[in-house]
Motif scaffolding. Sequence first.
Motif, PDB file in Angstrom:
ATOM      1  N   VAL A 131       0.865  -1.188   0.000  1.00 50.60           N
ATOM      2  CA  VAL A 131       0.000   0.000   0.000  1.00 50.60           C
ATOM      3  C   VAL A 131       0.896   1.230   0.000  1.00 50.60           C
ATOM      4  O   VAL A 131       2.118   1.107  -0.005  1.00 50.60           O
ATOM      5  CB  VAL A 131      -0.930   0.009   1.236  1.00 50.60           C
ATOM      6  CG1 VAL A 131      -1.978  -1.098   1.136  1.00 50.60           C
ATOM      7  CG2 VAL A 131      -0.130  -0.168   2.531  1.00 50.60           C
ATOM      8  N   ASN A 132       0.315   2.436  -0.022  1.00 53.09           N
ATOM      9  CA  ASN A 132       1.180   3.609   0.020  1.00 53.09           C
ATOM     10  C   ASN A 132       1.657   3.872   1.448  1.00 53.09           C
ATOM     11  O   ASN A 132       1.218   3.230   2.397  1.00 53.09           O
ATOM     12  CB  ASN A 132       0.512   4.841  -0.613  1.00 53.09           C
ATOM     13  CG  ASN A 132      -0.673   5.364   0.178  1.00 53.09           C
ATOM     14  OD1 ASN A 132      -0.757   5.228   1.397  1.00 53.09           O
ATOM     15  ND2 ASN A 132      -1.615   5.969  -0.516  1.00 53.09           N
ATOM     16  N   SER A 133       2.579   4.823   1.598  1.00 52.16           N
ATOM     17  CA  SER A 133       3.240   5.035   2.887  1.00 52.16           C
ATOM     18  C   SER A 133       2.260   5.391   3.998  1.00 52.16           C
ATOM     19  O   SER A 133       2.398   4.935   5.137  1.00 52.16           O
ATOM     20  CB  SER A 133       4.315   6.121   2.756  1.00 52.16           C
ATOM     21  OG  SER A 133       5.396   5.673   1.976  1.00 52.16           O
ATOM     22  N   ALA A 134       1.254   6.218   3.689  1.00 51.62           N
ATOM     23  CA  ALA A 134       0.282   6.606   4.705  1.00 51.62           C
ATOM     24  C   ALA A 134      -0.495   5.396   5.207  1.00 51.62           C
ATOM     25  O   ALA A 134      -0.760   5.260   6.407  1.00 51.62           O
ATOM     26  CB  ALA A 134      -0.676   7.656   4.148  1.00 51.62           C
ATOM     27  N   ASP A 135      -0.872   4.499   4.303  1.00 50.00           N
ATOM     28  CA  ASP A 135      -1.608   3.301   4.695  1.00 50.00           C
ATOM     29  C   ASP A 135      -0.724   2.331   5.484  1.00 50.00           C
ATOM     30  O   ASP A 135      -1.196   1.634   6.384  1.00 50.00           O
ATOM     31  CB  ASP A 135      -2.188   2.602   3.472  1.00 50.00           C
ATOM     32  CG  ASP A 135      -3.362   3.357   2.865  1.00 50.00           C
ATOM     33  OD1 ASP A 135      -4.007   4.112   3.616  1.00 50.00           O
ATOM     34  OD2 ASP A 135      -3.621   3.213   1.665  1.00 50.00           O
ATOM     35  N   VAL A 136       0.566   2.261   5.135  1.00 44.97           N
ATOM     36  CA  VAL A 136       1.488   1.431   5.913  1.00 44.97           C
ATOM     37  C   VAL A 136       1.493   1.904   7.368  1.00 44.97           C
ATOM     38  O   VAL A 136       1.353   1.104   8.306  1.00 44.97           O
ATOM     39  CB  VAL A 136       2.916   1.482   5.343  1.00 44.97           C
ATOM     40  CG1 VAL A 136       3.899   0.801   6.308  1.00 44.97           C
ATOM     41  CG2 VAL A 136       2.984   0.810   3.990  1.00 44.97           C
ATOM     42  N   ALA A 137       1.662   3.211   7.560  1.00 46.60           N
ATOM     43  CA  ALA A 137       1.697   3.766   8.921  1.00 46.60           C
ATOM     44  C   ALA A 137       0.407   3.464   9.670  1.00 46.60           C
ATOM     45  O   ALA A 137       0.428   3.091  10.849  1.00 46.60           O
ATOM     46  CB  ALA A 137       1.951   5.270   8.860  1.00 46.60           C
ATOM     47  N   ALA A 138      -0.732   3.614   8.994  1.00 37.49           N
ATOM     48  CA  ALA A 138      -2.017   3.366   9.638  1.00 37.49           C
ATOM     49  C   ALA A 138      -2.148   1.906  10.067  1.00 37.49           C
ATOM     50  O   ALA A 138      -2.653   1.611  11.153  1.00 37.49           O
ATOM     51  CB  ALA A 138      -3.154   3.740   8.687  1.00 37.49           C
ATOM     52  N   ARG A 139      -1.670   0.978   9.246  1.00 36.72           N
ATOM     53  CA  ARG A 139      -1.787  -0.439   9.594  1.00 36.72           C
ATOM     54  C   ARG A 139      -0.863  -0.815  10.740  1.00 36.72           C
ATOM     55  O   ARG A 139      -1.225  -1.639  11.587  1.00 36.72           O
ATOM     56  CB  ARG A 139      -1.505  -1.293   8.351  1.00 36.72           C
ATOM     57  CG  ARG A 139      -2.563  -1.109   7.281  1.00 36.72           C
ATOM     58  CD  ARG A 139      -2.404  -2.043   6.109  1.00 36.72           C
ATOM     59  NE  ARG A 139      -3.349  -1.668   5.051  1.00 36.72           N
ATOM     60  CZ  ARG A 139      -3.752  -2.474   4.090  1.00 36.72           C
ATOM     61  NH1 ARG A 139      -3.289  -3.709   4.034  1.00 36.72           N
ATOM     62  NH2 ARG A 139      -4.614  -2.056   3.175  1.00 36.72           N
ATOM     63  N   VAL A 140       0.315  -0.206  10.780  1.00 32.21           N
ATOM     64  CA  VAL A 140       1.223  -0.468  11.897  1.00 32.21           C
ATOM     65  C   VAL A 140       0.623   0.077  13.189  1.00 32.21           C
ATOM     66  O   VAL A 140       0.608  -0.603  14.226  1.00 32.21           O
ATOM     67  CB  VAL A 140       2.613   0.147  11.637  1.00 32.21           C
ATOM     68  CG1 VAL A 140       3.495   0.012  12.873  1.00 32.21           C
ATOM     69  CG2 VAL A 140       3.285  -0.528  10.444  1.00 32.21           C
ATOM     70  N   LEU A 141       0.115   1.300  13.161  1.00 30.27           N
ATOM     71  CA  LEU A 141      -0.469   1.907  14.358  1.00 30.27           C
ATOM     72  C   LEU A 141      -1.683   1.134  14.850  1.00 30.27           C
ATOM     73  O   LEU A 141      -1.940   1.055  16.050  1.00 30.27           O
ATOM     74  CB  LEU A 141      -0.855   3.363  14.066  1.00 30.27           C
ATOM     75  CG  LEU A 141       0.308   4.353  13.942  1.00 30.27           C
ATOM     76  CD1 LEU A 141      -0.181   5.679  13.387  1.00 30.27           C
ATOM     77  CD2 LEU A 141       0.987   4.555  15.287  1.00 30.27           C
ATOM     78  N   ALA A 142      -2.444   0.547  13.920  1.00 30.32           N
ATOM     79  CA  ALA A 142      -3.635  -0.213  14.293  1.00 30.32           C
ATOM     80  C   ALA A 142      -3.311  -1.622  14.773  1.00 30.32           C
ATOM     81  O   ALA A 142      -4.204  -2.349  15.215  1.00 30.32           O
ATOM     82  CB  ALA A 142      -4.589  -0.285  13.098  1.00 30.32           C
ATOM     83  N   GLY A 143      -2.033  -2.011  14.689  1.00 31.24           N
ATOM     84  CA  GLY A 143      -1.651  -3.347  15.115  1.00 31.24           C
ATOM     85  C   GLY A 143      -1.976  -4.428  14.105  1.00 31.24           C
ATOM     86  O   GLY A 143      -1.911  -5.621  14.424  1.00 31.24           O
ATOM     87  N   GLU A 144      -2.307  -4.042  12.865  1.00 29.72           N
ATOM     88  CA  GLU A 144      -2.638  -5.027  11.833  1.00 29.72           C
ATOM     89  C   GLU A 144      -1.386  -5.708  11.286  1.00 29.72           C
ATOM     90  O   GLU A 144      -1.454  -6.827  10.780  1.00 29.72           O
ATOM     91  CB  GLU A 144      -3.404  -4.355  10.692  1.00 29.72           C
ATOM     92  CG  GLU A 144      -4.747  -3.780  11.121  1.00 29.72           C
ATOM     93  CD  GLU A 144      -5.413  -2.989  10.012  1.00 29.72           C
ATOM     94  OE1 GLU A 144      -4.927  -3.066   8.861  1.00 29.72           O
ATOM     95  OE2 GLU A 144      -6.419  -2.304  10.282  1.00 29.72           O
ATOM     96  N   VAL A 145      -0.247  -5.018  11.347  1.00 33.58           N
ATOM     97  CA  VAL A 145       1.031  -5.594  10.934  1.00 33.58           C
ATOM     98  C   VAL A 145       2.067  -5.268  12.000  1.00 33.58           C
ATOM     99  O   VAL A 145       1.947  -4.281  12.716  1.00 33.58           O
ATOM    100  CB  VAL A 145       1.492  -5.059   9.562  1.00 33.58           C
ATOM    101  CG1 VAL A 145       0.492  -5.411   8.464  1.00 33.58           C
ATOM    102  CG2 VAL A 145       1.723  -3.555   9.594  1.00 33.58           C
ATOM    103  N   GLU A 146       3.085  -6.110  12.102  1.00 38.52           N
ATOM    104  CA  GLU A 146       4.119  -5.892  13.114  1.00 38.52           C
ATOM    105  C   GLU A 146       5.193  -4.920  12.660  1.00 38.52           C
ATOM    106  O   GLU A 146       5.768  -4.185  13.462  1.00 38.52           O
ATOM    107  CB  GLU A 146       4.772  -7.234  13.470  1.00 38.52           C
ATOM    108  CG  GLU A 146       3.833  -8.231  14.117  1.00 38.52           C
ATOM    109  CD  GLU A 146       4.476  -9.582  14.292  1.00 38.52           C
ATOM    110  OE1 GLU A 146       5.457  -9.662  15.044  1.00 38.52           O
ATOM    111  OE2 GLU A 146       4.004 -10.551  13.667  1.00 38.52           O
ATOM    112  N   LEU A 147       5.456  -4.923  11.361  1.00 38.85           N
ATOM    113  CA  LEU A 147       6.577  -4.145  10.831  1.00 38.85           C
ATOM    114  C   LEU A 147       6.172  -3.533   9.505  1.00 38.85           C
ATOM    115  O   LEU A 147       5.496  -4.174   8.693  1.00 38.85           O
ATOM    116  CB  LEU A 147       7.792  -5.060  10.632  1.00 38.85           C
ATOM    117  CG  LEU A 147       9.105  -4.450  10.142  1.00 38.85           C
ATOM    118  CD1 LEU A 147       9.628  -3.426  11.141  1.00 38.85           C
ATOM    119  CD2 LEU A 147      10.141  -5.550   9.935  1.00 38.85           C
TER     120      LEU A 147
END
Length: 303
Positions: A131-147
């Motif tokens: 996904v784009n960088s903003a979506d990466v950050a959102a998924r990390v913050l939401a705990g959907e991905v670890e890294l």
Amino acid sequence: MSTLPDLDSLKLLVDVGQLGSLGQAAKAAGIAQPSASKRVAQLERRLGLPLIERTPRGSMLTAEGKMVAGWAAQVLAAAEELMRAVEAVRHGEAAHLRVAASMTVAEYLVPRWLGEFQHREPVVQVGLDVVNSADVAARVLAGEVELGFVEGPSVPEGLASRVVGTDRLMVVVAPGHPWARRRTVLRGPELAATPLVVREPGSGTRETLEVAFKGLHRASPRLELGSNAAVKGAAQAGAAPAVLSAYAVEAEVATGRLVEVPLTGLDLIRDLWAVWRRGRPLTGPATTLLAIAGRPSRSADEH
């Protein structure tokens, strides 16, 4: 008797720091406040340090308490990782690592990293979200991905980060575009005032370009497209100049399908970042992948 503190006491101390009072921490633990006070007192005796200062306004961590709470958070994260791994073994499941990466990093760097990772951790299943960088950050913050892996001039709030590489944005045009034959170096104000083919808002490439254009008169984009491939295709078709990662356009420039336009006066160098949730240290397979990604390697300019 063990000299190691128990995990429940460490969790109570961390919660005092995060929730702001011993009463709230006791409530979160499901115990009475006197029991919580007794547990903290036992922890203070075991460690030989004053951890909580009791004032008329409530309880707050001492300077020593804040340090211990920071270390305790790492111990608790490691304990959680241990239990997840044990649960996976108990159910006969392979270990799993969920990762998200921005499009540029995912297309040009992650495949090499994952190849080495699979040699080191052959039983770990890796899921990759692109996904784009903003979506990466959102998924990390939401705990959907670890890294996560992103590119851009900055890292969003709430994320811990480590630089894993650098990249350079390039101005490219179709061979038939007038800029392909220009004899003067392109300057920043002229580029900013030109309608361009660009990535969508939220892309690290777009954010880097907008930061570089700060203070300059900017034209509206000719096209906003959601992938590197789409931007390259539009530029090759002659729609307008494009600004993309050197990783993304190196093959097209090498074969003459796109022409790089020399640029001066703008800083289009950016960092590539690994990101994870602040206060939740990486453990297990995620630390292995971070170590692989963080090793020195060629930059985009060396490709």
